[in-house]
Design a protein around this motif. Sequence first.
Motif, PDB file in Angstrom:
ATOM      1  N   HIS A 165       0.830  -1.192   0.000  1.00 40.12           N
ATOM      2  CA  HIS A 165       0.000   0.000   0.000  1.00 40.12           C
ATOM      3  C   HIS A 165       0.872   1.251   0.000  1.00 40.12           C
ATOM      4  O   HIS A 165       1.976   1.261   0.533  1.00 40.12           O
ATOM      5  CB  HIS A 165      -0.919   0.026   1.232  1.00 40.12           C
ATOM      6  CG  HIS A 165      -1.828  -1.161   1.326  1.00 40.12           C
ATOM      7  ND1 HIS A 165      -2.948  -1.307   0.530  1.00 40.12           N
ATOM      8  CD2 HIS A 165      -1.775  -2.270   2.111  1.00 40.12           C
ATOM      9  CE1 HIS A 165      -3.556  -2.452   0.826  1.00 40.12           C
ATOM     10  NE2 HIS A 165      -2.855  -3.049   1.784  1.00 40.12           N
ATOM     11  N   SER A 166       0.314   2.327  -0.573  1.00 39.20           N
ATOM     12  CA  SER A 166       0.964   3.630  -0.532  1.00 39.20           C
ATOM     13  C   SER A 166       0.447   4.391   0.679  1.00 39.20           C
ATOM     14  O   SER A 166      -0.758   4.415   0.943  1.00 39.20           O
ATOM     15  CB  SER A 166       0.666   4.423  -1.804  1.00 39.20           C
ATOM     16  OG  SER A 166       1.152   3.741  -2.950  1.00 39.20           O
ATOM     17  N   ASP A 190      -2.996   5.786  -1.361  1.00 43.61           N
ATOM     18  CA  ASP A 190      -3.268   4.756  -2.354  1.00 43.61           C
ATOM     19  C   ASP A 190      -4.595   5.045  -3.052  1.00 43.61           C
ATOM     20  O   ASP A 190      -5.302   6.002  -2.710  1.00 43.61           O
ATOM     21  CB  ASP A 190      -3.305   3.385  -1.665  1.00 43.61           C
ATOM     22  CG  ASP A 190      -2.754   2.268  -2.539  1.00 43.61           C
ATOM     23  OD1 ASP A 190      -2.969   2.320  -3.762  1.00 43.61           O
ATOM     24  OD2 ASP A 190      -2.105   1.357  -2.003  1.00 43.61           O
TER      25      ASP A 190
END
Length: 315
Positions: free
Chosen positions: A135-136, A159
């Motif tokens: 995940h961002s 994200d």
Amino acid sequence: MNIEQLNADYGIDDQLKFVEGAGGFPFIKIDNDKASAVISVYAGQVLSFQPANDPNNLMFLSEAAYYQPGKAIKGGVPICWPWFGLDPDGLGRPAHGFVRNRFWNVVRTGVTADGDAIVTLGLIDTPETKAIWPHSFNLSLEITIGESLNLELVTRNTDTRPFFITQAFHTYFKVGHINQVAVLGLDGLDYIDKADNAAHKLQTGTVSIGAEVDRIYRKAQGKLVIDDAAQCRRICITSQGSNTAVVWNPWAKISAEMADLKDDDYQRLLCVETANADLDVVEIAPDSEFRLVANYRIEHDLSHVLKGTQPVTTG
């Protein structure tokens, strides 16, 4: 990280400086009129906090702690994120996530109008973190050093899809003697007793420690108090964004088995953790954020702490 450059960019005359600490890690040393503190840039971890009006440190820090890349530092306030406890997906990833064993970035430092020091550390996703957790994110920790210690951990989802986290301030408090400690504010709450095969139990009275304790308290909100009678003080814990409290003491056997604890360290430490754990899972939508806050204050005027509450020595 270059200590000289960190001081040039973020040091504050007569109050905040960067030094080479144990293991060569960059430490931030703060000394103002209200308190002194030490923060490790590695792990984004407060290691020490001592108010000017108290002869004892708030934090327990093991003399046998590891200061090695990839290892967690035993003591202070480790940050558990993006999961608390064992890998929730059973993939063999490290317990308590991956941010307590890597270097953080220094984002900013400053001083408030009241003279408190503020340090903001941060982490963002990298190819390495995405290989662990896909995940961002943008994670920041704002640490305020004044008459109290205040921590704000902000998770922003950068994200395109929602993600779920559990987390904790895994705070190690230094106590005078574990036999003279009680935790107030958990009476009547359900908890998971991890030291007793994850049995579901109900807390009656205050929490005293006479054996290994590893408990996850549900629906714990507001103020908790550690009555540290041996040091004639109470530690007041207030929180936001948390519905879970964890109480942990390893006791003698586990303390002796842990290489980064001395055999008798269990007598001098108590973890009371502000957390989102167990059923308290946080969903964060894209372009949204979640804030976990904990404030720790030492009180010596006991009449103002949980007024009317009397300690009851029950398990």
